[in-house]
Design a protein around this motif. Structure first.
Motif, PDB file in Angstrom:
ATOM      1  N   ASN A   1       0.836  -1.195   0.000  1.00  0.00           N
ATOM      2  CA  ASN A   1       0.000   0.000   0.000  1.00  0.00           C
ATOM      3  C   ASN A   1       0.874   1.248   0.000  1.00  0.00           C
ATOM      4  O   ASN A   1       1.587   1.520   0.967  1.00  0.00           O
ATOM      5  CB  ASN A   1      -0.935  -0.006   1.212  1.00  0.00           C
ATOM      6  N   GLU A   2       0.823   2.021  -1.076  1.00  0.00           N
ATOM      7  CA  GLU A   2       1.744   3.150  -1.239  1.00  0.00           C
ATOM      8  C   GLU A   2       1.317   4.395  -0.473  1.00  0.00           C
ATOM      9  O   GLU A   2       2.150   5.209  -0.095  1.00  0.00           O
ATOM     10  CB  GLU A   2       1.880   3.483  -2.722  1.00  0.00           C
ATOM     11  N   GLN A   3       0.028   4.550  -0.229  1.00  0.00           N
ATOM     12  CA  GLN A   3      -0.458   5.785   0.386  1.00  0.00           C
ATOM     13  C   GLN A   3       0.093   5.995   1.789  1.00  0.00           C
ATOM     14  O   GLN A   3       0.373   7.114   2.206  1.00  0.00           O
ATOM     15  CB  GLN A   3      -1.997   5.775   0.419  1.00  0.00           C
ATOM     16  N   ASN A   4       0.274   4.918   2.533  1.00  0.00           N
ATOM     17  CA  ASN A   4       0.794   5.074   3.897  1.00  0.00           C
ATOM     18  C   ASN A   4       2.139   4.386   4.088  1.00  0.00           C
ATOM     19  O   ASN A   4       2.568   4.180   5.217  1.00  0.00           O
ATOM     20  CB  ASN A   4      -0.216   4.531   4.919  1.00  0.00           C
ATOM     21  N   SER A   5       2.799   4.037   2.986  1.00  0.00           N
ATOM     22  CA  SER A   5       4.121   3.419   3.092  1.00  0.00           C
ATOM     23  C   SER A   5       5.130   4.448   3.568  1.00  0.00           C
ATOM     24  O   SER A   5       5.104   5.613   3.168  1.00  0.00           O
ATOM     25  CB  SER A   5       4.535   2.865   1.724  1.00  0.00           C
ATOM     26  N   SER A   6       6.047   4.017   4.421  1.00  0.00           N
ATOM     27  CA  SER A   6       7.055   4.933   4.958  1.00  0.00           C
ATOM     28  C   SER A   6       8.367   4.191   5.132  1.00  0.00           C
ATOM     29  O   SER A   6       8.390   3.049   5.598  1.00  0.00           O
ATOM     30  CB  SER A   6       6.595   5.489   6.314  1.00  0.00           C
ATOM     31  N   ILE A   7       9.463   4.839   4.742  1.00  0.00           N
ATOM     32  CA  ILE A   7      10.784   4.279   4.983  1.00  0.00           C
ATOM     33  C   ILE A   7      11.719   5.405   5.391  1.00  0.00           C
ATOM     34  O   ILE A   7      11.685   6.498   4.816  1.00  0.00           O
ATOM     35  CB  ILE A   7      11.336   3.530   3.745  1.00  0.00           C
ATOM     36  N   TYR A   8      12.520   5.153   6.424  1.00  0.00           N
ATOM     37  CA  TYR A   8      13.562   6.070   6.865  1.00  0.00           C
ATOM     38  C   TYR A   8      14.894   5.332   6.842  1.00  0.00           C
ATOM     39  O   TYR A   8      14.977   4.176   7.279  1.00  0.00           O
ATOM     40  CB  TYR A   8      13.289   6.581   8.286  1.00  0.00           C
ATOM     41  N   VAL A   9      15.916   6.006   6.328  1.00  0.00           N
ATOM     42  CA  VAL A   9      17.263   5.451   6.294  1.00  0.00           C
ATOM     43  C   VAL A   9      18.216   6.511   6.830  1.00  0.00           C
ATOM     44  O   VAL A   9      18.351   7.589   6.240  1.00  0.00           O
ATOM     45  CB  VAL A   9      17.682   5.044   4.864  1.00  0.00           C
ATOM     46  N   HIS A  10      18.828   6.230   7.949  1.00  0.00           N
ATOM     47  CA  HIS A  10      19.812   7.142   8.549  1.00  0.00           C
ATOM     48  C   HIS A  10      19.280   8.568   8.658  1.00  0.00           C
ATOM     49  O   HIS A  10      19.978   9.534   8.390  1.00  0.00           O
ATOM     50  CB  HIS A  10      21.109   7.121   7.748  1.00  0.00           C
ATOM     51  N   GLY A  11      18.010   8.698   9.049  1.00  0.00           N
ATOM     52  CA  GLY A  11      17.423  10.009   9.282  1.00  0.00           C
ATOM     53  C   GLY A  11      16.752  10.635   8.085  1.00  0.00           C
ATOM     54  O   GLY A  11      16.120  11.683   8.220  1.00  0.00           O
ATOM     55  N   PHE A  12      16.842  10.026   6.898  1.00  0.00           N
ATOM     56  CA  PHE A  12      16.215  10.581   5.704  1.00  0.00           C
ATOM     57  C   PHE A  12      14.947   9.800   5.366  1.00  0.00           C
ATOM     58  O   PHE A  12      14.898   8.577   5.516  1.00  0.00           O
ATOM     59  CB  PHE A  12      17.179  10.538   4.516  1.00  0.00           C
ATOM     60  N   ASN A  13      13.918  10.531   4.890  1.00  0.00           N
ATOM     61  CA  ASN A  13      12.667   9.866   4.559  1.00  0.00           C
ATOM     62  C   ASN A  13      12.671   9.377   3.113  1.00  0.00           C
ATOM     63  O   ASN A  13      13.625   9.590   2.364  1.00  0.00           O
ATOM     64  CB  ASN A  13      11.473  10.789   4.826  1.00  0.00           C
ATOM     65  N   GLN A  14      11.587   8.727   2.720  1.00  0.00           N
ATOM     66  CA  GLN A  14      11.534   8.043   1.431  1.00  0.00           C
ATOM     67  C   GLN A  14      11.677   8.995   0.253  1.00  0.00           C
ATOM     68  O   GLN A  14      12.127   8.581  -0.832  1.00  0.00           O
ATOM     69  CB  GLN A  14      10.231   7.272   1.304  1.00  0.00           C
ATOM     70  N   ASN A  15      11.311  10.287   0.417  1.00  0.00           N
ATOM     71  CA  ASN A  15      11.430  11.234  -0.680  1.00  0.00           C
ATOM     72  C   ASN A  15      12.841  11.798  -0.811  1.00  0.00           C
ATOM     73  O   ASN A  15      13.100  12.602  -1.712  1.00  0.00           O
ATOM     74  CB  ASN A  15      10.452  12.395  -0.492  1.00  0.00           C
ATOM     75  N   GLN A  16      13.742  11.410   0.081  1.00  0.00           N
ATOM     76  CA  GLN A  16      15.120  11.892   0.064  1.00  0.00           C
ATOM     77  C   GLN A  16      16.101  10.762  -0.228  1.00  0.00           C
ATOM     78  O   GLN A  16      17.281  10.865   0.080  1.00  0.00           O
ATOM     79  CB  GLN A  16      15.447  12.561   1.402  1.00  0.00           C
ATOM     80  N   LEU A  17      15.602   9.688  -0.825  1.00  0.00           N
ATOM     81  CA  LEU A  17      16.428   8.550  -1.214  1.00  0.00           C
ATOM     82  C   LEU A  17      16.355   8.383  -2.727  1.00  0.00           C
ATOM     83  O   LEU A  17      15.473   8.929  -3.391  1.00  0.00           O
ATOM     84  CB  LEU A  17      15.937   7.265  -0.532  1.00  0.00           C
ATOM     85  N   GLY A  18      17.288   7.629  -3.276  1.00  0.00           N
ATOM     86  CA  GLY A  18      17.283   7.340  -4.700  1.00  0.00           C
ATOM     87  C   GLY A  18      16.912   5.888  -4.946  1.00  0.00           C
ATOM     88  O   GLY A  18      17.291   5.000  -4.173  1.00  0.00           O
ATOM     89  N   TYR A  19      16.175   5.615  -6.023  1.00  0.00           N
ATOM     90  CA  TYR A  19      15.698   4.269  -6.321  1.00  0.00           C
ATOM     91  C   TYR A  19      15.981   3.936  -7.784  1.00  0.00           C
ATOM     92  O   TYR A  19      15.697   4.750  -8.678  1.00  0.00           O
ATOM     93  CB  TYR A  19      14.185   4.154  -6.086  1.00  0.00           C
ATOM     94  N   THR A  20      16.524   2.756  -8.032  1.00  0.00           N
ATOM     95  CA  THR A  20      16.726   2.285  -9.403  1.00  0.00           C
ATOM     96  C   THR A  20      16.357   0.810  -9.500  1.00  0.00           C
ATOM     97  O   THR A  20      16.377   0.083  -8.503  1.00  0.00           O
ATOM     98  CB  THR A  20      18.189   2.448  -9.869  1.00  0.00           C
TER      99      THR A  20
END
Length: 894
Positions: A177-196
């Protein structure tokens, strides 16, 4: 990589040419210092290909020698001699040296090879739950097989929660479920990570993604080969402009060398019915192979009624041609799904899950006052929607060509295209001041009788009849946020080996056209609409944004092997992102207004909403430095320093973006002085992969890491002081800095070939560096912790396998999390436990294998908050954790 069967003796693989040594013995041919080797369990042919690349040696084999063989995992700092011996152990193959320093693999007539069943079991027995990459930065990965062990069909993002430093939450047991999905990595949220995925950029990870798509939409879960996290600092060549806090890379599986088919069927709680089927062609023609895969998921959301369904359809296809010097890969993905969304609750609260009224409209209408009533809805502010859902359709394809011009020069080129069509659909009660202000602004802007303090309100004289009738007379209206995204690009990278230097030069260009709009529709008793259909003929368009983005990224890096034990890397990348944001339909200023004391009318003719324009995100020099020191044969020290930038989000109203302001003057001011978010990451650590010769403990592997991050120019949406009805809307401001310090420790203990224990513990302290003003309110955030991130977390997995049997007990602990930006409310800790067991039958007529698997999630049926959205005062929004569920999967391979 093997030839067609009609050429059983033709040599077809000549890989990774390096320095040659004239000798006739295997030992002398492979006389090289120990180096990092990381090979996952896979076909023997592909494992030998990978070994050739990693050791820089020519490895030649024939098709009949490796046909149908599986290779075990090989991971550690090994000499090429040791690595090839480990790969061939028990396979019935032998390695012979060639005069040019290469090695040829042949069948060993004196050996008695193990059966395929035992080889596959051995490969699984020694596979690590979490693999650690041997690079100058922290890289950890979870294999696709481990993903399916944890939960068949799960999102590859959810598998990352097994890694240290990662906090992933979702209300869905699969993490889809994408609407409430959340991920944090070393203090950064999902919109501050890169995905490939396979090198293709997946965008910024946002819900309603404006420049990509989620990994579970890009590939079927079962077709994911591995999920890797570079926490803190990703590779310079990563195709992302949002990777402040690291990169997440997904790799799809290659076609199998032998023709066959796989069918998986999962049944489980809440009417779960998931089907996966894949057909492999095996090798055909001259080095060709392909597969087609299909998945269908259908289940009832655990907190909604029987008429609600979640899931959809997905198709993947992959073709690989492997020639002597050229590899061509083509990939295609299509998916169509609808996911009913779970409403968060304003917490702290005694409620746990709200649910939704759909499909019982009569119950929904009975639960709310009639048109003339001045009473609020029940359980305000935690009243129910009629329904809410995310609808998504995607097409993704790429073509990659890798060519080796010489033993020292390789050139990779990749073209890709992605189209997305999606909508977020909400059928909501109109009985709130915020909703009435929007509807009234468009449907009855002169209805002053129903306006108080600048807002339409039911508390004066009931709901405005014009608004009530126009929206269908049910007390509900349907709001959609509709998305479309067309993007395509080219990635090109040259790899050149010059003596002890490996030089990489690359470029990436992408053109992205995306559009977002907000539309409102009536909901009547005769046309109630559903979460699964897109409504048509809106009452009005509240706003529409269109963005045109050109992305140019180049990078240059040199990896210098100073000695046999020490490698240094240095390089930089240059990012130039030019976005032209326009607003074909701008929101009425009054529809965005907040309450203003004493206001008599909502009509506003003095405010000018933003017209848009072009703002660049530009950083010509983002440096990176790294070092890798093989202290011993089994231990490595690594260090990395890197600067990254997060380009401005190409989104409008309601986001943290320059185009989200509602005044052109603010836009022009930001254009002159606004800066994109940047970060400096410093990390260092120790890795080990060490065999231990005791009767009980036979091996240990793991990683200890310390990191520090300085995060600058943090952007946030705030209200100007004294905005009033004529200064309507928010603005985007620089809210200062964040400083993060943390440590991760993970290890795997092995007790013989059948039993292992994995554990990962993390500590993170991520602190605001500034207070800030929002309107007339001062938020004392300086020295407060970033909300939603636990200071302490721990993950573990205990695994036992014997023959065809496997069992795994896993769990995670998430410590206390701040629920607000001022840390005024804390979220209780969370513990999740899961269990998986399976048995694989072999030697079944007409089948390669039959596997039965059982999974149980949230074993203790714990009630806790999963994802939270931080508040700014004394409340936060909490999403519930899915209850205990059970699943069974039958997998047949032919």
């Amino acid at each position: 990589m093997t030839p067609p069967s009609r050429y059983p003796r033709r040599t077809v693989l000549l890989l990774s040419a390096g320095a040659t040594i004239l000798t006739h013995s295997l030992s002398s041919a492979f006389a090289a210092p120990a180096a990092p080797v990381h090979i996952a369990p896979q076909s023997m042919a592909q494992a030998l290909v990978t070994l050739g690349h990693q050791t820089g040696r020519n490895i030649i084999f024939t098709s009949d020698a490796v046909a149908h063989l599986r290779a075990p995992a090989v991971d550690g700092t090994l000499s090429p001699d040791d690595a090839v011996r480990r790969l061939l152990r028990g396979s019935g193959l032998k390695a012979e040296a060639m005069p040019d320093g290469g090695v040829i693999i042949r069948k060993d007539p004196s050996a008695r090879p193990k059966s395929q069943r035992l080889r596959e079991a051995q490969a699984h027995d020694i596979e690590q739950i979490v693999a650690t990459g041997h690079r100058t930065r922290s890289v950890m990965s979870v294999s696709g097989d481990e993903m399916q062990t944890l939960m068949p069909g799960q999102s590859p993002m959810q598998a990352l929660d097994l890694l240290p430093g990662v906090t992933f939450t979702n209300v869905d047991p699969w993490g889809n479920n994408e609407q409430n999905s959340s991920i944090y990595v070393h203090g950064f949220n999902q919109n501050q990570l890169g995905y490939t995925m396979d090198g293709v950029p997946l965008g910024a990870g946002a819900y309603g993604n404006y420049n990509g798509l989620s990994p579970q939409r890009a590939a079927i879960s079962e077709d994911i080969g591995s999920t890797s996290l570079s926490s803190g600092a990703g590779a310079l060549g990563t195709t992302s402009t949002s990777n402040l806090g690291g990169t997440i890379e997904f790799t799809t599986r290659d076609p199998k060398q032998k023709a066959g088919a796989t069918i998986n069927q999962t049944f489980g709680s809440y009417s779960t019915f998931r089907t996966f089927a894949r057909v492999d062609t095996g090798n055909f023609g001259k080095g060709n192979s392909a597969y087609m895969a299909f998945a269908r998921q259908d289940a009832r959301p655990w907190n909604l009624g029987n008429a609600n369904r979640q899931g959809g359809y997905q198709v993947n296809g992959k073709f690989v041609h492997k020639g002597e010097n050229t590899t061509i890969t083509a990939y295609f993905d299509w998916q169509n799904k609808a996911e009913p969304n779970t409403q968060g609750l304003t917490a702290p609260t005694d409620l746990y899950a709200r649910g939704a009224f759909f499909p019982d409209l009569n119950a929904a209408m009975a639960g709310y006052p009639a048109e003339s009533s001045t009473k609020a809805g029940p359980a305000t502010p935690n009243n129910k929607y009629y329904f809410s859902a995310a609808q998504r359709t995607d097409y993704l394809t790429y073509l990659k060509i890798s060519h080796r011009f010489s033993p020292n020069l390789n050139w990779d080129n990749q073209l890709y295209f992605h189209y997305d069509d999606g909508a977020g659909v909400v059928a909501t009660s109109i009985r709130t001041n915020a909703i009435l202000t929007i509807l009234g602004s468009y449907l009855d802007p002169t209805g002053t009788k129903y306006i108080k303090n600048g807002q339409f309100t039911y508390s004066v004289a009931g709901i405005d009849p014009k608004v009530w009738n126009a929206t269908g007379g049910t007390g509900f209206a349907v709001r959609t946020t509709e998305y479309s995204d067309y993007r395509g690009g080219l990635i090109s990278t040259l790899h050149y080996r010059l003596g002890h230097h490996n030089i990489e030069l690359g470029g990436w260009y992408e053109r992205n056209n995306n559009e977002q709009g907000r539309y409102w529709y009536p909901l009547t008793q005769n046309d109630t609409l559903t979460p699964y259909t897109r409504p048509t003929n809106p009452l009005f368009t509240q706003w529409n944004n269109a963005f045109y983005t050109n992305t140019f990224v180049t990078h240059l890096q040199d990896s210098w092997k100073v000695t046999s034990r020490l490698t240094l890397t240095a390089g930089f990348k240059s990012e130039m992102v030019y976005t032209n944001g326009t607003l074909p339909v701008a929101a009425l200023p009054q529809s965005l207004a907040s309450s203003v004391k004493g206001a008599k009318t909502i009509v506003d003719t003095s405010t000018h909403t933003v017209a848009g324009g072009t703002i660049p995100s530009y950083k010509p020099f983002l440096p990176a430095f790294g070092a890798l020191w093989n202290v011993t044969q089994h231990e490595q020290l690594f260090a990395n320093i890197q600067e990254n930038m997060n380009s401005f989000a190409a989104t409008g109203y309601g986001s943290t973006s320059p185009w989200a302001v509602s005044d052109q003057a603010d836009f022009e001011k930001f254009k002159r002085s606004g800066k994109p978010e940047t970060s400096w990451t410093y990390e260092t650590g120790l890795r080990t992969s060490h065999p231990i010769n005791t009767r009980i403990l036979t091996g240990i592997s793991g990683q200890l890491e310390y990191y520090h991050v300085d995060f600058f120019n943090r952007l946030g949406t705030i209200s100007p002081p004294g905005q009033g009805i004529s200064g309507v809307g928010n603005t985007v401001a620089n809210l200062g800095s964040v400083s993060t310090n943390g440590m991760d420790m993970s290890f795997t203990l092995r007790f013989g070939p059948h039993f292992s224990i994995y554990d990962a513990v993390s500590y993170v302290s991520s602190i605001y560096g500034n207070d800030f003003m929002d309107g007339a309110t001062l938020y004392a955030t300086k020295d407060k912790k970033i909300p939603a991130i636990p200071a302490w977390s721990d993950k573990f997995a205990v695994n036992y396998n014997q023959g065809g049997f496997n069992a795994q007990f896993s769990g995670s602990y998430m410590g206390v999390r701040p629920g607000t930006i001022t840390n005024s409310v804390m979220v209780p800790p969370r513990v999740q436990l899961a269990f998986s067991s399976s048995y694989t039958f072999h030697q079944i007529p007409h089948m390669n294998s039959l596997k039965l698997q059982f999974n149980a999630s949230n074993l203790t049926n714990a009630r806790s908050w999963s994802t939270i959205a931080a508040g700014d005062a004394n409340t936060y929004t909490g999403y519930p954790t899915a209850p205990r569920m059970f699943f069974g999967t039958v997998s047949a391979a032919f």
